[in-house]
Enzyme design. Structure first.
Site, short mmCIF file in Angstrom:
data_model
loop_
_atom_site.label_atom_id
_atom_site.label_comp_id
_atom_site.label_asym_id
_atom_site.label_seq_id
_atom_site.Cartn_x
_atom_site.Cartn_y
_atom_site.Cartn_z
N TRP A 299 51.86 68.54 94.83
CA TRP A 299 51.26 69.18 93.65
C TRP A 299 51.07 68.16 92.54
CZ3 TRP A 299 52.64 70.41 88.53
CH2 TRP A 299 53.92 70.00 88.14
N HIS B 105 51.86 75.29 98.09
CA HIS B 105 53.02 76.08 97.64
C HIS B 105 53.35 75.73 96.19
CE1 HIS B 105 57.13 77.69 97.36
NE2 HIS B 105 57.54 76.48 97.01
N THR C 26 69.37 72.37 74.59
CA THR C 26 69.54 73.30 75.71
C THR C 26 70.97 73.84 75.72
OG1 THR C 26 68.03 71.85 76.89
CG2 THR C 26 69.05 73.61 78.15
N SER D 3 67.01 85.90 75.58
CA SER D 3 67.51 86.14 74.22
C SER D 3 67.23 87.56 73.75
CB SER D 3 66.88 85.15 73.24
OG SER D 3 67.13 83.84 73.66
N HIS E 164 55.61 66.89 82.10
CA HIS E 164 56.91 67.28 81.58
C HIS E 164 56.85 68.44 80.60
CE1 HIS E 164 61.10 67.07 81.98
NE2 HIS E 164 61.15 67.42 80.72
N LYS F 111 71.46 76.55 73.22
CA LYS F 111 70.98 77.85 73.66
C LYS F 111 72.02 78.55 74.53
CE LYS F 111 66.08 77.48 73.36
NZ LYS F 111 65.99 78.76 72.68
N SER G 63 41.64 78.80 81.98
CA SER G 63 42.27 80.11 81.85
C SER G 63 43.51 80.03 80.98
CB SER G 63 42.61 80.65 83.23
OG SER G 63 43.56 81.68 83.12
N SER G 64 44.38 79.05 81.26
CA SER G 64 45.61 79.07 80.46
C SER G 64 45.38 78.60 79.03
CB SER G 64 46.75 78.28 81.10
OG SER G 64 46.31 77.29 81.93
N TYR H 121 58.48 72.68 80.59
CA TYR H 121 59.03 73.54 79.53
C TYR H 121 58.16 74.74 79.28
CZ TYR H 121 62.37 69.88 79.05
OH TYR H 121 63.35 69.00 79.34
N ARG I 140 62.40 64.18 100.21
CA ARG I 140 61.64 65.42 100.13
C ARG I 140 60.28 65.22 100.80
NH1 ARG I 140 59.44 65.51 93.89
NH2 ARG I 140 58.50 67.46 94.54
N GLU J 211 54.76 70.67 80.74
CA GLU J 211 54.48 71.79 81.65
C GLU J 211 55.77 72.43 82.16
OE1 GLU J 211 51.90 73.41 82.72
OE2 GLU J 211 52.75 74.44 84.44
N ASP K 203 46.32 95.08 69.40
CA ASP K 203 45.89 94.47 70.67
C ASP K 203 46.01 92.97 70.48
OD1 ASP K 203 44.49 93.63 73.05
OD2 ASP K 203 43.58 95.62 73.11
N HIS L 296 60.74 59.74 82.82
CA HIS L 296 61.94 59.87 83.64
C HIS L 296 61.60 60.37 85.05
CE1 HIS L 296 62.56 64.18 81.93
NE2 HIS L 296 61.93 64.25 83.06
N HIS L 297 60.35 60.77 85.25
CA HIS L 297 59.92 61.10 86.61
C HIS L 297 59.52 59.85 87.37
CE1 HIS L 297 59.64 65.47 85.83
NE2 HIS L 297 59.36 65.09 84.60
#
Lengths: 536, 378, 195
Positions: free
Chosen positions: A152, A87, A339, A279, A264, A342, A180-181, A268, A461, A266, A116, A313-314
């Site tokens: 994950w 998931h 943040t 925006s 991390h 924004k 791909s990315s 963002y 979790r 990732e 294009d 921090h993780h």
């Protein structure tokens, strides 16, 4: 979707020649397999992302069904772990990221006045390897021993020494997703840098383009690190290295450092394009220019910069020295500043505007509120001493689902509704779209808000079964989950209806919308801006 | 009004579940230690600050949504920047953050000072149980989930402490600084007791430390907090805090018991148990400790946990079979049970595995055979 | 103004150049992922981030003993999964003055009938203390082959660096014993602790 028999009055002249191109294009399935057209590829990405969203969502339904009551009733714990793992992987790499890439493909060339994407053939490749990656990942679920069951985040040594035999497939599919990315990101950067219309200066770029440019740089910086770390997992498991095995001189905690160095930024990668979307939408429906355009750009850039120095921090509970914990706590707290800027800017944009509340605006407003709630819980999680209590509980699950579902996914919905008239040439059915919004909004909060309480009360979790005190709230959460899952089917109804027909959309269906994409007819012709447009 | 549509259902739902979940606390526990209390205060401080900021920001936003809407006939303003305001709302959050960082730093420094502990316990996580070793005293034991499988499978009514109960809890003295050293036998686990505000990862091959000082006697429950494989949800932590004198007498009794047990085992070495007794005890032991992975029918989970039914090793090599049960297998989830089970139980379970599910080797393994493998360098 | 074809060729050249640079970044970052492995080790050596001790003997330098304070050094032995060999330190803990050389013995026994190779992995808590625990001799520097039935007494010689901060009063040195008989002799990778 992009049939272009209709020509709209505005800017029709400039697109006469584009008719001819269209007639050369192959028909049927080959058109989609061989297409190098940014609009076709954007459509493919979006359809793929939504399909994956439903697949990953189905897995979430399995998870919520198992957690509906205490005890093991539907699935065994090993399969439950595979569901949470896949998931997560599908939602991150299969739904959110491809959806953003799809939006980028569709909109960036039209927003900057380019004909294009810069590298159309690579564009085709970067999409068409994705289905294979996910076929491999999903296929591994049917292997003996099951698919990936280590979360994950695939922490070693659970993902190396102690994982099932299908881990090689997992590694292989992550490699393909990464390639791909990376190709997608390179394409975006080259397009934005080289193909802007002559008058499109940097500080005239729409924020969606800006945020995507920064996202693309984050992607090429960290996806290779992910590729590196999965490669290490592969060699540790199959080729006898010991990067993460203490017995051979390695360190399992190092896995987490490398993983979160990718992980991390990732996070963002999955939210910066949302900032760009919101925006664009808020000024359009407030009929007032975006407040603080320049500070938005700087805030995005500084969030991206900070994302490289907050990863640990993780990992506060892994046993870091005091100075490490303090450093990462302070840096993480700092992210609240850009943040906050924004959010303040969006509110200031609404202030003294003349707002209307069409569906894109509704999603954008929900985004601002609910993303901010996710931001608050993020700030709480940044505080190391209390993170020891929150870490790996449902509080964290609540936090990142607020940021990713009501954040990233709501913004993607906002974008889809905002640009759907441009893509299909038809206005969508407002009633069903509003139903989709309100059902989603209510159910998503029933789904995720009580998770905060579960986490605070001490529910870890990634567990398939729980103590009796958590039963009632879990039941509510599951009901919210089923409702949210069902609500998403309404989106299919709205999109299919709009693709098939409906009220003709004008070139600029939203009164306050700004940008080059609204100067071409709806639906957007197969080829746009073959000669660069003038930018005011 | 959209606003009403949004708020009313949310509130109703919130209210309905707040009243329903009356036995679950809706907030972080205050805990029992000085540290957990400070953590709680910090949590509430940050939470209130967030609430105030949220109230202000969302207040302005909703005011704007209500007042500045086109349907009221307003004309949009055209301002789009103000350096002064933008600097201001960059600076103010910064100041607030400093205000948060100061108490956070102080609490963290207090938490990380594990010096001058009077008791050290080595906590070892393994799939899926905890092992406690009192370093200053000769005492060590495993602590395993005590909830019967039938409760988990919904065949029996669930008890009050469902999934939060173990056979042998960790016992610590009150008003004493206790230091925990964490390590792991296999994957990463995380030892968590919310009421102490202690959560620390147990990393294989490395040690970590944490400490607590519990002022009040009582039973405190927690769980493993780091995904550690299949039965991650089934390895709770239970700690009993006893008054120091009580703790001392408990310690003495445990050590005496441990010695008596060893003496008894040595005495029983000569004993030959009959087959049905072995098989009976073996089945009970197997169902409790082995069936979660190797399955009650001995067929394992293909690709994850090997089958014992028809297994080459089980059918032929008794020595290897005993060794793996005693010491576990490196690089797999198979843990060693040599320290966890008695010689009698070990003999019974090996006998059971060699004779159940059509593995009819007819071989009986006795306590003396186990002891021989354990002791001798054959 | 340029004609469309001019524009296209210009673009193509510019694109090629930019793609080249971006691919370089990608390659560099892939390399960086792997470079993090040795970097992490160096960083840990300097800061004691993960509590690893020195993996090679420190050269003996005369250090002034600090007789004004004592540090408790605690020894923990732990067997990894599947390791059946009794492994113990001669002392549970010892109080030492910083700067004073101390020797402690560890005993390991191979009760099986096959030759084995053991590898002890050290870890220090608090991690920051690791850099002040200087070992001149340690059985963990090398793999330890054990003949069937062999009982081996292994010395470990260390001192505590006198510049260790005062707030570290207790150092725990834990050894996890692994069976590496089946790993072969080749060092698993660049960062194998025992060369």
């Amino acid at each position: 979707m992009t049939s272009m028999t209709e020509q709209n009055d505005i800017a029709a002249q400039q697109h006469d020649e584009t008719n001819e191109h269209h007639h050369y294009a192959p028909k049927g399935i080959m058109r989609w397999l061989l297409t190098t057209n940014h609009k076709d590829i954007g459509t493919l990405y979006l359809i793929f992302a939504f399909t994956m969203f439903l697949v990953g969502g189905a897995m979430a339904m399995v998870i919520r069904a198992e957690l509906f009551q205490p005890g093991l009733q539907l699935v065994d714990p090993n399969f439950f772990n595979q569901m949470t793992t896949v998931h997560g992987l599908i939602m991150v790499f299969g739904a959110v990221m491809p959806a953003f890439t799809g939006l980028a493909n569709w909109m960036i060339p039209m927003m900057i006045g380019a004909p294009d994407m810069a590298l159309p053939r690579m564009n085709n490749w970067s999409f068409w390897i994705l289905p294979f990656a996910f076929a491999i990942l999903l296929g591994s679920l049917f292997m003996e021993g099951g698919g990936p069951a280590f979360g994950w985040t695939f922490y070693a040594p659970l993902s190396t020494t102690y994982s099932s035999d299908s881990t090689a497939l997992f590694v292989f599919s992550v490699h393909i997703m990464g390639i791909s990315s990376i190709m997608g990101a390179i394409n975006v950067i080259v397009t934005i840098v080289n193909l802007r219309a002559p008058d499109m200066s940097w500080m005239k770029l729409p924020l969606f383009v800006w945020t995507w440019l920064i996202t693309a740089f984050l992607l090429i910086a960290v996806m290779p690190v992910l590729a590196g770390v999965v490669t290490m997992v592969l060699t540790d498991k199959y080729f006898g290295t010991s990067f993460f095995d203490a017995a051979g001189g390695g360190d399992p905690v190092m896995f987490q450092h490398i993983f979160w160095f990718f992980g991390h930024p990732e996070v963002y990668i999955m939210i910066l394009p949302s900032f760009g979307i919101v925006s664009a939408i808020i000024p359009a429906f407030a009929r007032k220019p975006l407040f603080g355009y320049a500070s938005m750009v700087y805030a995005t850039a500084s969030i991206a910069g900070l994302s490289f120095i907050v990863w640990a921090h993780h990992m506060f509970t892994t046993g870091m020295p005091l100075f490490g914990e303090l450093f990462f706590m302070y840096c993480t707290m700092l992210i609240a500043v850009p943040t906050g800027v924004k959010v303040f800017n969006w509110v200031a944009t609404m202030w003294r505007g003349a707002m209307t509340f069409e569906v894109p605006m509704l999603f954008a407003l929900a985004f601002v509120v609910l993303f901010t709630i996710g931001g608050f819980s993020g700030l709480m999680l940044a505080i190391t001493p209390v993170d020891f209590q929150y870490h790996d509980t449902y509080f964290v699950v609540a936090h990142f689902h607020y940021v990713l579902v009501t954040g990233a996914i709501f913004s993607i919905y906002a974008a889809a509704y905002y640009w759907l008239p441009k893509w299909t040439g038809h206005m969508f059915n407002e009633f069903w779209a509003k139903m989709h919004f309100w059902c989603s909004l209510v159910s998503v909060n029933v789904l995720f808000f009580p998770m905060h309480f579960l986490g605070l009360a001490g529910m870890p979790r990634r567990i398939p079964d729980y103590a009796l005190q958590f039963a009632d709230v879990n039941q509510i959460v599951s009901i919210g989950g089923f409702a949210f899952g069902l609500s998403q089917l309404l989106f299919v109804v709205v999109v299919v209806k709009a693709a098939r027909g409906g009220e003709k959309a004008a070139a600029k269906p939203w009164e306050g919308a700004e940008g080059l994409e609204w100067t071409v007819p709806s639906p957007a012709p197969y080829h746009t801006f073959e000669t660069p447009p003038a930018v005011k | 009004m959209y606003l009403a549509k949004l708020v009313v259902p949310c509130l109703t739902l919130l209210a309905s579940f707040a009243s329903k979940a009356n036995d679950m606390p809706l907030n972080l526990t205050k805990g029992v230690t000085d540290i957990s209390d400070r953590v709680y205060d910090l949590h509430m401080t940050i939470f209130y600050i967030c609430c105030i900021i949220g109230f202000l920001v969302f207040g302005v936003m909703f005011y704007s949504i209500v007042r500045h809407r086109k349907s009221r006939g307003v004309k949009p303003a055209n301002f789009h920047e103000s350096t002064k305001i933008e600097l201001l709302w960059t600076a103010i959050p910064f100041v607030i953050l400093i205000g948060m960082a100061i108490p956070a730093t102080n609490t963290l420094i207090a938490m990380e000072n594990s010096d001058d502990a009077d008791l050290t316990v080595l906590v070892t996580g393994s799939q899926w149980k905890w092992h406690y070793r009192y370093l200053e005293h000769d005492l060590e034991y495993y602590s395993v989930l005590a909830t019967p499988r039938r409760q988990i499978e919904n065949k029996l009514a669930k008890g009050q402490n469902y999934l939060l109960e173990v056979d042998r809890p960790l016992v610590i003295p009150t008003n004493t600084k206790v230091r925990f050293l964490m390590t792991s036998d296999d994957v990463i686990h995380s030892w968590w007791v919310p009421e102490f505000a202690v959560k620390k990862d147990a990393n294989p091959g490395f040690i970590n430390e944490a400490w607590t000082n519990v002022p009040t006697a009582g039973i405190y429950r927690g769980q493993c907090a780091e995904l550690c494989g299949k039965d991650h949800g089934f390895m709770p932590v239970v700690v009993i805090a006893k008054e120091p004198e009580e703790f001392q007498s408990w310690l003495a009794s445990q050590q005496a018991e441990q010695q008596a047990k060893q003496a008894e085992e040595q005495r029983l070495l000569a004993l030959q148990m009959p087959k049905d007794e072995l098989m009976d005890l073996g089945k009970r032991t197997y169902d409790q400790f082995c069936a979660a992975c190797h399955q009650p029918n001995g067929q394992g989970l293909p690709g994850m946990f090997p089958a014992l039914k028809g297994s080459d090793m089980v059918m032929t090599d008794a020595a290897a079979h005993i060794d793996i049960v005693l010491y576990g297998k490196a690089g797999t989830a198979m843990a060693g049970f040599g320290k966890q089970l008695s010689l009698k139980e070990l003999a019974a379970v090996v006998t059971y595995e060699r004779n159940a599910w059509g593995n009819d080797t007819g071989e009986l393994i006795q306590a003396a055979d186990i002891e021989a493998r354990r002791k001798a360098a054959m | 103004m340029n004609t469309p074809t001019d524009r296209q060729t210009q673009h193509q050249q510019a694109n090629k150049k930019l793609v080249g640079r971006l691919v370089l970044i990608v390659a560099a970052m892939f390399g960086f992922g792997f470079a993090m492995v040795p970097l992490y080790d160096v960083f840990c050596d300097i800061t004691g981030l993960n509590g690893k001790t020195n993996s090679e003997a420190v050269s003996t330098v005369a250090v002034d003993a600090d007789l004004s304070r004592q540090v408790r050094v605690q020894f923990v032995t732990h067997n990894a999964k599947g390791v059946a060999w009794p492994f113990q330190s001669s002392l549970p803990s010892i109080k030492v003055h910083p700067g004073v050389m101390t020797q402690v013995e560890f005993v390991v026994e191979n009760p099986t009938n096959r030759p084995v190779i053991a590898q002890a992995i050290p870890s220090v808590s608090p991690g920051l203390g690791a850099q002040y625990l200087r070992k001149l001799e340690c059985f963990c520097f090398n793999q330890q082959p054990l003949a069937p039935g062999e009982r081996k007494v292994m010395p470990m010689q260390f001192y505590i660096a006198p510049d260790m901060p005062n707030d570290i009063g207790t150092l725990t040195l834990a050894y996890t014993l692994y069976d590496i008989s089946n790993r072969g002799d080749q060092p698993a990778n660049a960062q194998t602790a025992a060369p």
